[in-house]
Design an enzyme around this catalytic site. Structure first.
Site, PDB file in Angstrom:
ATOM      1  N   ASN A  11       0.672  -1.092   0.428  1.00 13.87           N
ATOM      2  CA  ASN A  11      -0.505  -0.172  -0.172  1.00 13.87           C
ATOM      3  C   ASN A  11       0.485   0.981  -0.008  1.00 13.87           C
ATOM      4  O   ASN A  11       0.622   1.937  -0.773  1.00 13.87           O
ATOM      5  CB  ASN A  11      -0.795   0.349   1.463  1.00 13.87           C
ATOM      6  CG  ASN A  11      -1.756  -0.882   1.287  1.00 13.87           C
ATOM      7  OD1 ASN A  11      -2.894  -1.007   0.259  1.00 13.87           O
ATOM      8  ND2 ASN A  11      -2.222  -1.850   1.487  1.00 13.87           N
ATOM      9  N   ASP A  68       9.094   5.134   8.415  1.00  9.36           N
ATOM     10  CA  ASP A  68       8.587   5.271   9.715  1.00  9.36           C
ATOM     11  C   ASP A  68       7.300   6.188  10.309  1.00  9.36           C
ATOM     12  O   ASP A  68       8.144   7.334   9.950  1.00  9.36           O
ATOM     13  CB  ASP A  68       9.514   5.207  10.807  1.00  9.36           C
ATOM     14  CG  ASP A  68       9.130   3.583  11.244  1.00  9.36           C
ATOM     15  OD1 ASP A  68       7.481   3.149  11.512  1.00  9.36           O
ATOM     16  OD2 ASP A  68       9.032   3.899  12.551  1.00  9.36           O
ATOM     17  N   THR A  69       6.755   5.912  10.234  1.00  8.91           N
ATOM     18  CA  THR A  69       5.595   6.590  10.778  1.00  8.91           C
ATOM     19  C   THR A  69       4.520   5.826  11.808  1.00  8.91           C
ATOM     20  O   THR A  69       4.554   4.593  12.662  1.00  8.91           O
ATOM     21  CB  THR A  69       3.877   6.382   9.335  1.00  8.91           C
ATOM     22  OG1 THR A  69       4.500   6.566   7.728  1.00  8.91           O
ATOM     23  CG2 THR A  69       3.043   7.177   9.662  1.00  8.91           C
ATOM     24  N   GLY A 149      -4.369   1.070   7.716  1.00  9.32           N
ATOM     25  CA  GLY A 149      -3.536   1.345   8.771  1.00  9.32           C
ATOM     26  C   GLY A 149      -4.426   2.116   9.548  1.00  9.32           C
ATOM     27  O   GLY A 149      -5.909   1.274   9.511  1.00  9.32           O
ATOM     28  N   TYR A 150      -4.685   3.161  10.233  1.00  2.00           N
ATOM     29  CA  TYR A 150      -5.147   3.667  10.739  1.00  2.00           C
ATOM     30  C   TYR A 150      -6.456   4.339  10.261  1.00  2.00           C
ATOM     31  O   TYR A 150      -6.811   5.349  10.754  1.00  2.00           O
ATOM     32  CB  TYR A 150      -4.823   4.172  12.255  1.00  2.00           C
ATOM     33  CG  TYR A 150      -4.290   3.776  13.264  1.00  2.00           C
ATOM     34  CD1 TYR A 150      -4.400   3.186  14.282  1.00  2.00           C
ATOM     35  CD2 TYR A 150      -2.942   3.627  12.447  1.00  2.00           C
ATOM     36  CE1 TYR A 150      -3.596   2.851  15.196  1.00  2.00           C
ATOM     37  CE2 TYR A 150      -2.176   2.623  13.692  1.00  2.00           C
ATOM     38  CZ  TYR A 150      -2.689   2.522  14.594  1.00  2.00           C
ATOM     39  OH  TYR A 150      -2.346   1.391  16.152  1.00  2.00           O
TER      40      TYR A 150
END
Length: 191
Positions: A11, A68-69, A149-150
């Site tokens: 993604n 990175d998140t 994800g969120y």
């Protein structure tokens, strides 16, 4: 120019590919025959991005960038932060992570949050860091089917819909990753 994006997240790869100019050939880890799981053992987003970029550059010799998140929720003291992908434990699971966050916020009025992305570029022996932040809030329930994800529970500030209700083009304009990648692209266009 060939650049490796050090991620196994298809993604993310697709999202970033749409943002890069045609002059940059984006290679995935699969493209370079890297099937290693690069453990994110650092305690900061920047540290994990450095770790992943360095792993690819050192082992495979490619110019590379990694990100990175983290989702940082104000009333939870910045959590889940660097542990966003594994917030509900191993194995990482977006649905479980969202449910844990919603439960943790049940009694909280302050639902302010931000997504923050750190991107590290290893280019010709030099390191460069780019950051993107998208402020918003955590919704009380999931909205939308897109994204990952969120995304279904994060609504960016000044918008009426969640990331999961936006097209990838709409999201890339305002998202944390979009902002960081735009900075990366602007830098690369000057080199």
């Amino acid at each position: 120019m060939k650049l490796v994006f050090a991620t196994n997240n298809l993604n993310k790869l697709s999202e970033v590919q749409k943002m890069l100019p045609d002059s940059i050939e984006l290679l995935s880890l699969k493209d370079i025959n890297c099937f290693d799981e690069i453990d994110e053992t650092e305690t900061t987003l920047e540290g994990n991005a450095h770790l992943k970029a360095d792993y690819i550059t050192n082992k495979f010799g490619y110019n590379c960038f990694a990100d990175d998140t983290g989702l940082e929720v104000e009333s939870l003291g910045g959590k889940p932060g660097v542990y966003s992908a594994r917030f509900a434990g191993e194995p990482s699971n977006s649905e479980n992570n969202m449910q844990k966050l919603l439960v943790d916020l049940e009694d909280k009025e302050n639902r302010k949050a931000q997504f923050r992305t750190a991107v590290v570029l290893n280019l010709d022996g030099k390191k460069h860091l780019f950051e993107g932040i998208c402020k918003g809030e955590i919704l009380t329930k999931k909205q939308g089917e897109k994204g990952f994800g969120y995304d279904p529970i994060f609504k960016p500030a000044d918008f009426s819909k969640s990331f999961a209700e936006m097209t990838s083009e709409e999201k890339n304009i305002i998202s944390h990753r979009g902002i960081a990648i735009k900075k990366l692209v602007a830098f690369l266009s000057k080199t």
